[in-house]
Enzyme design. Structure first.
Site, PDB file in Angstrom:
ATOM      1  N   HIS A  42       0.828  -1.252  -0.146  1.00 45.19           N
ATOM      2  CA  HIS A  42       0.019  -0.144  -0.074  1.00 45.19           C
ATOM      3  C   HIS A  42       0.863   1.211   0.040  1.00 45.19           C
ATOM      4  O   HIS A  42       0.530   2.264  -0.557  1.00 45.19           O
ATOM      5  CB  HIS A  42      -0.902  -0.219   1.177  1.00 45.19           C
ATOM      6  CG  HIS A  42      -2.434  -0.731   0.891  1.00 45.19           C
ATOM      7  ND1 HIS A  42      -3.052  -1.226   2.044  1.00 45.19           N
ATOM      8  CD2 HIS A  42      -2.676  -1.257  -0.073  1.00 45.19           C
ATOM      9  CE1 HIS A  42      -4.141  -1.656   1.442  1.00 45.19           C
ATOM     10  NE2 HIS A  42      -4.042  -1.826   0.057  1.00 45.19           N
ATOM     11  N   GLU A  47      -2.653 -16.738 -19.303  1.00 43.49           N
ATOM     12  CA  GLU A  47      -1.721 -16.439 -18.343  1.00 43.49           C
ATOM     13  C   GLU A  47      -0.905 -17.889 -18.054  1.00 43.49           C
ATOM     14  O   GLU A  47       0.099 -17.919 -17.224  1.00 43.49           O
ATOM     15  CB  GLU A  47      -2.104 -15.788 -17.205  1.00 43.49           C
ATOM     16  CG  GLU A  47      -3.490 -16.589 -16.442  1.00 43.49           C
ATOM     17  CD  GLU A  47      -4.013 -15.717 -15.263  1.00 43.49           C
ATOM     18  OE1 GLU A  47      -3.221 -14.707 -14.766  1.00 43.49           O
ATOM     19  OE2 GLU A  47      -5.149 -15.890 -14.942  1.00 43.49           O
ATOM     20  N   ASN A  62       2.554 -11.218 -16.072  1.00 40.75           N
ATOM     21  CA  ASN A  62       3.057 -11.623 -14.795  1.00 40.75           C
ATOM     22  C   ASN A  62       3.170 -13.104 -14.547  1.00 40.75           C
ATOM     23  O   ASN A  62       4.179 -13.816 -14.216  1.00 40.75           O
ATOM     24  CB  ASN A  62       2.356 -10.838 -13.542  1.00 40.75           C
ATOM     25  CG  ASN A  62       2.342  -9.297 -13.709  1.00 40.75           C
ATOM     26  OD1 ASN A  62       2.865  -8.978 -14.726  1.00 40.75           O
ATOM     27  ND2 ASN A  62       1.815  -8.614 -12.672  1.00 40.75           N
ATOM     28  N   ASP A  63       1.820 -13.413 -14.644  1.00 40.55           N
ATOM     29  CA  ASP A  63       1.782 -14.961 -14.384  1.00 40.55           C
ATOM     30  C   ASP A  63       2.297 -15.816 -15.872  1.00 40.55           C
ATOM     31  O   ASP A  63       3.088 -16.960 -15.564  1.00 40.55           O
ATOM     32  CB  ASP A  63       0.403 -15.542 -14.054  1.00 40.55           C
ATOM     33  CG  ASP A  63      -0.001 -15.618 -12.511  1.00 40.55           C
ATOM     34  OD1 ASP A  63       1.022 -15.584 -11.906  1.00 40.55           O
ATOM     35  OD2 ASP A  63      -1.041 -15.457 -12.409  1.00 40.55           O
ATOM     36  N   CYS A 113      -2.534  -6.954 -19.977  1.00 38.28           N
ATOM     37  CA  CYS A 113      -3.090  -6.091 -18.585  1.00 38.28           C
ATOM     38  C   CYS A 113      -1.852  -6.528 -17.659  1.00 38.28           C
ATOM     39  O   CYS A 113      -1.949  -5.915 -16.463  1.00 38.28           O
ATOM     40  CB  CYS A 113      -4.478  -6.630 -18.140  1.00 38.28           C
ATOM     41  SG  CYS A 113      -4.396  -8.381 -17.705  1.00 38.28           S
TER      42      CYS A 113
END
Length: 592
Positions: free
Chosen positions: A198, A443, A466-467, A514
């Protein structure tokens, strides 16, 4: 004092120069002692009073948040209020006091440690870093119990630049960051944190340079030290030499000029020099993120991660959000985007990130019962979410995105569940978009290599880089021991990316990216050269990517990209990609 340099994780771009202000260290190291039976209820009351005080502090911060503040800040305070009210944090420490006769601080730390250990088992980096929220809430309560106040520096009334400070801390919560809003602060340095912490998200939303994951920064840096944060490199220079300081000040001025120029292209369409229109979308986690997406000029939401509705609940499964609660969140996002499309990804949780924190995790969580596998194994949970998303589609354009599909039968079962959700809504006479678009996340390498079965059944595709990189290279991207093997430019990764984009375009089915690659300007021209026409990223990255697009000529990029894809040497590929950006193919047309 001699100058030295620290290396961490870059999370927010830019240069910050200022004096160090150290926040009080973490309060987790507290006294442990047993209390007598007659003291138990008094100790319980002491902890309850501290929790009540923290709740009042957070509510005050939330109410006094200026309207112009980034939406993420208020949302993060709301999350902390939810955590503070959760029985796992509000009630369990009281039971520990009564059953084990621990003092209040010890009981609270014991429970926080237990929850933290459970979060450590979560594979997904975004959700795993939510452990920090639990610890930050607990630490806030501990500071009330121990009488440790958060001390902020005073600045002159005009808030001039020489008063700028760089906050240095072991960790810092969004609520604490809000207390700096009236102070002149230049950036953040924290020992903890990662790309999805965060602290990182707030730093990006505030457009403030930050470096996290610095390990011992709060111990090595002294109060009032001069500090330079290089947000692009994740480097912190302490007590820099005068010549270095001047170089970075000049660099800082140049960056400010560049940012002002970026602001001028906000309303300009993303069109390449040869006239190709590119769609730029935003990735969001919360409905309130839509304000930032709109401000950045996004054409819509390319990825709405729905997990926040579920993962904010650290209790038991019966506390899962209802259909109405989910619908209201989705509806808020849809209406906030004012007619722009919103792509909502269905729940991406599972064995590695259980909804019930008491569930045991799988031995190989990244390969376990997660995402669509989990949803198909929990049909009622899945049906509830599908109905909520469908109901939101009556208020604006919505697309459904399904994560981690790999098999034809998974696609068919998912489509059958969507049909069932539609039929139930028809029976209830509730409106929804009968022709809602349904897409698949690509992915898993198997999905990329068996793309025709997806093209046959789905309306659009979204590549989760990413994956896809993680699974293609067989590495855990959050494991520090193998993190150096995570390479978006590996020949196998580029082959899969280019194949999916090419086959999708040939079939006339929209394809977007994405993952993190979409928002990294180092890869913008490469993806354009592959034929990608739709990018989805964090709103803060959108204008920089747009600038790359406005200065790109597709004809030249396609030829360069074909040459890169024929190469199998990683070093040569990296050099060619860098060259592509440094010396783009000249065009006879002028940039907007």
């Amino acid at each position: 004092m001699a100058s030295f340099t620290l290396h961490g994780i870059p999370v927010s771009r830019g240069i910050a120069i200022g004096r160090a202000h150290l926040l009080a260290p973490a309060a987790m190291d507290v006294k442990h002692y047993l209390i007598g039976e007659v003291q138990v209820e008094a100790e319980v009351q002491r902890l309850q009073n501290a929790i009540c005080k923290v709740r009042e502090e957070l509510q005050t911060i939330r109410k006094t948040l200026p309207k112009e503040s980034p939406a993420e800040l208020g949302a993060f305070v709301d999350v902390h209020l939810l955590i503070l009210s959760d029985p796992m944090l509000a009630d369990m420490p009281l039971d520990i006091i009564r059953n084990r006769q621990y003092n209040a601080e010890w009981a609270l730390v014991t429970q926080i440690d237990e929850l933290s250990a459970q979060f450590d088992e979560i594979e997904d980096p975004y959700l795993r870093e939510r452990k920090a929220d639990v610890q930050q809430v607990g630490e806030r309560v501990l500071k009330v119990l121990t009488g440790t106040a958060l001390r902020l520096p005073e600045v002159d009334s005009e808030g001039t630049s020489f008063a700028n400070i760089v906050v240095v801390a072991y960790d810092i919560s969004p609520a604490d960051m809000l207390q700096f809003r009236d102070r002149a602060f230049a950036g953040f340095v924290t020992d903890l944190g990662g790309q999805n912490s965060h602290t990182a998200i707030v730093a990006r939303s505030l457009d403030i340079p930050a470096a996290v994951g610095m390990n011992n920064a709060s111990r090595l840096i002294k109060q009032d030290d001069w500090i330079i944060i290089d947000g692009d490199a994740g480097v912190v220079i302490v007590d820099p030499a005068s010549v270095i300081l001047e170089q970075y000040r000049e660099h800082q001025v140049q960056l400010l000029r560049s940012r002002r120029k970026l602001g001028k292209i906000k309303k300009i369409p993303a069109i390449t020099l040869d006239g190709t229109v590119i769609t730029l979308l935003a990735n969001i986690e919360l409905p309130s993120d839509c304000a930032t997406a709109m401000e950045s000029g996004a054409s819509g939401v390319g990825l709405f991660r729905s997990e926040f509705l579920f993962m904010g609940r650290i209790g038991t499964q019966h506390e899962l959000p209802t259909e109405d609660e989910q619908f209201e969140s989705y509806r808020q996002a849809v209406t906030a985007m004012k007619g722009r499309p919103v792509t909502i990804r269905t729940l991406d949780v599972g064995a590695d990130k259980p909804l019930n924190v008491e569930e045991q995790t799988a031995l190989n969580p990244a390969l376990g019962l997660r995402a669509i596998r989990y949803c198909l194994a929990e049909p009622q949970l899945f049906l509830t979410q599908l109905k909520a998303i469908l109901r939101a589609s009556a208020f604006g354009p919505v697309k459904l995105l399904i994560p981690m599909l790999a098999h034809a039968f998974e696609i068919d079962q998912t489509l059958a569940m969507i049909d069932r959700a539609k039929q139930e809504l028809r029976s209830e006479k509730i409106k929804f978009d009968e022709h809602i678009k349904i897409g698949a996340m690509i992915e898993i390498p198997a999905a990329a290599l068996a793309l025709p079965m997806f093209i046959k059944r789905m309306d659009f595709l979204s590549i989760g880089t990413n994956d896809l990189i993680q699974y293609t290279l067989a590495i855990d991207r959050v494991d520090h021991e193998v993190a150096h093997l995570y390479n978006p430019l590996h020949p196998a990764v580029l082959y899969l990316l280019s194949t999916v984009i090419a086959l999708g375009r040939k079939a006339g089915i929209p394809v977007s990216v994405c993952g993190e690659m979409a928002g990294d300007v180092k890869f913008t021209r490469l993806l354009l050269g592959m034929g990608l026409l739709e990018f989805s990223m964090h709103p803060a990255q959108l204008l920089a990517v747009k600038q790359e697009i406005l200065n790109s000529d597709l004809d030249g990029l396609i030829a360069q990209t074909k040459k890169i894809l024929r190469n199998t040497e990683p070093s040569a590929i990296a050099a060619a990609v860098n060259q592509m950006r440094a010396n783009p193919t000249p065009s006879h047309k002028s940039c907007l």
